[in-house]
Scaffold this motif. Structure first.
Motif, PDB file in Angstrom:
ATOM      1  N   ARG A 281     -13.641  34.935   8.267  1.00  0.00           N
ATOM      2  CA  ARG A 281     -12.217  34.940   7.863  1.00  0.00           C
ATOM      3  C   ARG A 281     -11.851  33.843   7.333  1.00  0.00           C
ATOM      4  O   ARG A 281     -10.922  33.902   6.075  1.00  0.00           O
ATOM      5  N   HIS A 282     -12.228  32.503   7.383  1.00  0.00           N
ATOM      6  CA  HIS A 282     -12.036  31.438   6.703  1.00  0.00           C
ATOM      7  C   HIS A 282     -12.373  31.521   5.034  1.00  0.00           C
ATOM      8  O   HIS A 282     -11.877  31.052   4.353  1.00  0.00           O
ATOM      9  N   LYS A 283     -13.529  32.130   5.098  1.00  0.00           N
ATOM     10  CA  LYS A 283     -14.043  32.395   3.735  1.00  0.00           C
ATOM     11  C   LYS A 283     -13.047  33.332   2.753  1.00  0.00           C
ATOM     12  O   LYS A 283     -12.895  33.230   1.821  1.00  0.00           O
ATOM     13  N   GLN A 284     -12.812  34.339   3.495  1.00  0.00           N
ATOM     14  CA  GLN A 284     -11.763  35.463   3.045  1.00  0.00           C
ATOM     15  C   GLN A 284     -10.636  34.762   2.440  1.00  0.00           C
ATOM     16  O   GLN A 284     -10.041  34.893   1.436  1.00  0.00           O
ATOM     17  N   LEU A 285     -10.126  33.734   3.238  1.00  0.00           N
ATOM     18  CA  LEU A 285      -8.569  33.070   3.164  1.00  0.00           C
ATOM     19  C   LEU A 285      -8.771  32.202   2.087  1.00  0.00           C
ATOM     20  O   LEU A 285      -7.829  32.065   1.071  1.00  0.00           O
ATOM     21  N   CYS A 286      -9.913  31.438   2.066  1.00  0.00           N
ATOM     22  CA  CYS A 286     -10.185  30.705   0.867  1.00  0.00           C
ATOM     23  C   CYS A 286     -10.137  31.205  -0.642  1.00  0.00           C
ATOM     24  O   CYS A 286      -9.869  30.472  -1.611  1.00  0.00           O
ATOM     25  N   ALA A 287     -10.616  32.615  -0.398  1.00  0.00           N
ATOM     26  CA  ALA A 287     -10.302  33.308  -1.984  1.00  0.00           C
ATOM     27  C   ALA A 287      -9.075  33.685  -2.235  1.00  0.00           C
ATOM     28  O   ALA A 287      -8.729  34.103  -3.408  1.00  0.00           O
TER      29      ALA A 287
ATOM     30  N   VAL B 235      -6.508  13.508   2.958  1.00  0.00           N
ATOM     31  CA  VAL B 235      -5.651  14.259   3.800  1.00  0.00           C
ATOM     32  C   VAL B 235      -5.152  15.360   3.204  1.00  0.00           C
ATOM     33  O   VAL B 235      -4.849  16.464   4.054  1.00  0.00           O
ATOM     34  N   ARG B 236      -4.796  15.556   1.903  1.00  0.00           N
ATOM     35  CA  ARG B 236      -4.356  16.677   1.516  1.00  0.00           C
ATOM     36  C   ARG B 236      -5.363  17.840   1.563  1.00  0.00           C
ATOM     37  O   ARG B 236      -5.005  18.979   1.949  1.00  0.00           O
ATOM     38  N   ARG B 237      -6.613  17.798   1.101  1.00  0.00           N
ATOM     39  CA  ARG B 237      -7.666  18.461   1.324  1.00  0.00           C
ATOM     40  C   ARG B 237      -7.645  19.035   2.741  1.00  0.00           C
ATOM     41  O   ARG B 237      -7.764  20.261   3.248  1.00  0.00           O
ATOM     42  N   LEU B 238      -7.812  18.081   3.715  1.00  0.00           N
ATOM     43  CA  LEU B 238      -7.800  18.586   4.826  1.00  0.00           C
ATOM     44  C   LEU B 238      -6.724  19.406   5.719  1.00  0.00           C
ATOM     45  O   LEU B 238      -6.717  20.224   6.466  1.00  0.00           O
ATOM     46  N   SER B 239      -5.458  18.948   5.161  1.00  0.00           N
ATOM     47  CA  SER B 239      -4.216  19.676   5.540  1.00  0.00           C
ATOM     48  C   SER B 239      -4.326  21.175   5.355  1.00  0.00           C
ATOM     49  O   SER B 239      -4.182  22.081   5.857  1.00  0.00           O
ATOM     50  N   ARG B 240      -4.733  21.303   3.986  1.00  0.00           N
ATOM     51  CA  ARG B 240      -4.961  22.727   3.428  1.00  0.00           C
ATOM     52  C   ARG B 240      -6.156  23.361   4.503  1.00  0.00           C
ATOM     53  O   ARG B 240      -5.986  24.793   4.681  1.00  0.00           O
ATOM     54  N   GLN B 241      -7.173  22.907   4.531  1.00  0.00           N
ATOM     55  CA  GLN B 241      -8.365  23.192   5.254  1.00  0.00           C
ATOM     56  C   GLN B 241      -7.834  23.420   6.639  1.00  0.00           C
ATOM     57  O   GLN B 241      -8.021  24.749   7.350  1.00  0.00           O
ATOM     58  N   ALA B 242      -7.063  22.558   7.208  1.00  0.00           N
ATOM     59  CA  ALA B 242      -6.614  22.888   8.724  1.00  0.00           C
ATOM     60  C   ALA B 242      -5.794  24.218   8.721  1.00  0.00           C
ATOM     61  O   ALA B 242      -6.010  25.001   9.623  1.00  0.00           O
TER      62      ALA B 242
ATOM     63  N   GLY C 257       0.144  20.800  17.693  1.00  0.00           N
ATOM     64  CA  GLY C 257      -0.099  20.394  16.479  1.00  0.00           C
ATOM     65  C   GLY C 257      -1.580  19.979  16.227  1.00  0.00           C
ATOM     66  O   GLY C 257      -2.206  19.418  17.410  1.00  0.00           O
ATOM     67  N   VAL C 258      -2.041  19.900  15.096  1.00  0.00           N
ATOM     68  CA  VAL C 258      -3.319  19.310  14.907  1.00  0.00           C
ATOM     69  C   VAL C 258      -3.332  18.317  13.602  1.00  0.00           C
ATOM     70  O   VAL C 258      -2.581  18.621  12.771  1.00  0.00           O
ATOM     71  N   LYS C 259      -4.164  17.123  13.919  1.00  0.00           N
ATOM     72  CA  LYS C 259      -4.133  16.106  12.809  1.00  0.00           C
ATOM     73  C   LYS C 259      -5.023  16.303  11.683  1.00  0.00           C
ATOM     74  O   LYS C 259      -6.195  16.568  12.326  1.00  0.00           O
ATOM     75  N   PRO C 260      -4.624  16.162  10.334  1.00  0.00           N
ATOM     76  CA  PRO C 260      -5.628  16.539   9.480  1.00  0.00           C
ATOM     77  C   PRO C 260      -6.473  15.223   9.178  1.00  0.00           C
ATOM     78  O   PRO C 260      -6.682  14.848   8.161  1.00  0.00           O
TER      79      PRO C 260
END
Ligand code: AMP
Ligand code: TRP
Length: 334
Positions: free
Chosen positions: A289-295, A55-62, A7-10
């Protein structure tokens, strides 16, 4: 089949340390050779002063970054911890098996509690009990292996102790897991302070390379890394932590060995330049790939929804059997 959980912590933006010490191996190796679960452990982000929106934003970003790093939902299960109740459900039972002395001995607790107190803040009880929740994360899934960086070894040892103790007292319930670590870069150090870990939540500083840093920023941070007095490029983490850290990063990027690599350099400048180039090259595809997924946020949401459903199904029987073994009356059916 071998079961893997990590796991990884946001609590901050993902760093090069997270990537080299953990995430890259999850994507390149672990998900292909085992039944693997990778979790955004958001409950763990609440153990220190936190901002709910962040935390919510970082969870989505992680989650997006894990997928961008190559975790494939066809090969593994990616999900958010708080979406699966079994973690908190099992954590309480394990609190009844762990001792307070054991918790207070955890290095990470001691360090973080001291830091909180120094800042004049109070220490949340959840910071003390955090390793028990981590043990629940792992034990709920019958995990065999836990691929982590060096800083988590003590927590995995505790998890083993709790599993063994529970099994001895209440009958065999849990698989006893073991930590696995990468051969190189199990502990990437802060570029400005090479005797401390490159941590995502500790500082927003020039010594931390984030996965989403622009190439120019990455180069600047690496070119300005603190090196050691002396001229020789030698791999000696004790005596020459700065240079050894760069060698370690470069070796991890190239799949080579830091000690062997040191022979190829006669100046710090050349080593820094090659390291910067290698890191920029390594992160480029992840960032694209992160950029594509953000779209396509609905894709990421769908992955997390399916992941939580699968995870719940996997954890439920083990946690139910722990409830029964410890002496709790099962609710009557119907
Ligand atoms: P965390 O950032 O604490 O959520 O850590 C997520 C994963 O990354 C864990 O397996 C850590 O051991 C690993 N990790 C974090 N920082 C580093 C680092 N500086 N070097 C190597 N591995 C790391
Ligand atoms: N404690 C880990 C860290 O700080 C994150 C974590 C929580 C974890 N639960 C886990 C890692 C279970 C591996 C398995 O990095």
């Amino acid at each position: 089949m071998t079961r893997i959980f990590s796991g990884v912590k946001p609590t901050g933006h993902l760093t090069l340390g997270n990537y080299l010490g953990a995430v890259r191996r999850w994507a390149e190796v672990d998900q292909h050779r085992a039944e693997a679960l990778f979790c955004i452990v958001d409950l763990h982000a609440l153990t220190v002063d936190h901002d709910p929106g962040r935390v919510r934003r970082l969870s989505r970003q992680a989650a997006t970054l894990l997928l961008a790093s190559g975790l494939d939902p066809e090969q593994c299960t990616v999900f958010v911890q708080s979406h699966v109740d079994e973690h908190a459900r099992l954590s309480y039972l394990l609190e009844c098996v762990a001792t307070d002395g054991e918790m207070r001995r955890m290095i990470q607790y001691k360090e973080k509690a001291a830091l909180e107190r120094k800042r004049g803040g109070s220490v949340r009880l959840s910071l003390l009990t955090y390793p028990v929740l981590m043990a629940a994360d792992i034990l709920a899934y019958g995990t065999d292996e836990v691929p982590v960086g060096d800083d988590q070894t003590q927590h995995v040892e505790l998890t083993r102790d709790l599993a063994v103790r529970f099994n001895q007292r209440y009958g065999h319930t849990f698989v006893v897991p073991r930590a696995t670590r990468p051969e190189v870069a199990a502990r990437v150090m802060n570029l400005q302070e090479p005797t401390s870990k490159m941590g995502k939540s500790d500082d927003v500083g020039p010594g931390v390379v984030y996965l989403l840093d622009e190439p120019e920023t990455v180069r600047k941070k690496i070119m300005r890394a603190v090196t050691d007095s002396g001229q020789d490029v030698e791999y000696d983490p004790e005596e020459r932590p700065g240079v050894s850290n760069l060698l370690e990063i470069l070796a991890a990027c190239q799949g080579s060995d830091p000690a062997t690599l040191s022979g190829a350099y006669t100046s710090y400048g050349a080593l820094k330049k090659d390291t910067a180039d290698a890191v920029v090259e390594l992160l480029g595809p992840v960032q694209d790939r992160h950029k594509q997924l953000c779209a396509d946020p609905s894709y990421v949401e769908g992955v997390l929804r399916d992941g939580a459903r699968r995870a719940r199904e996997m954890a439920r029987p083990t946690v139910d059997s722990a409830y029964e073994a410890i002496g709790l009356l099962a609710p009557s059916a119907g």
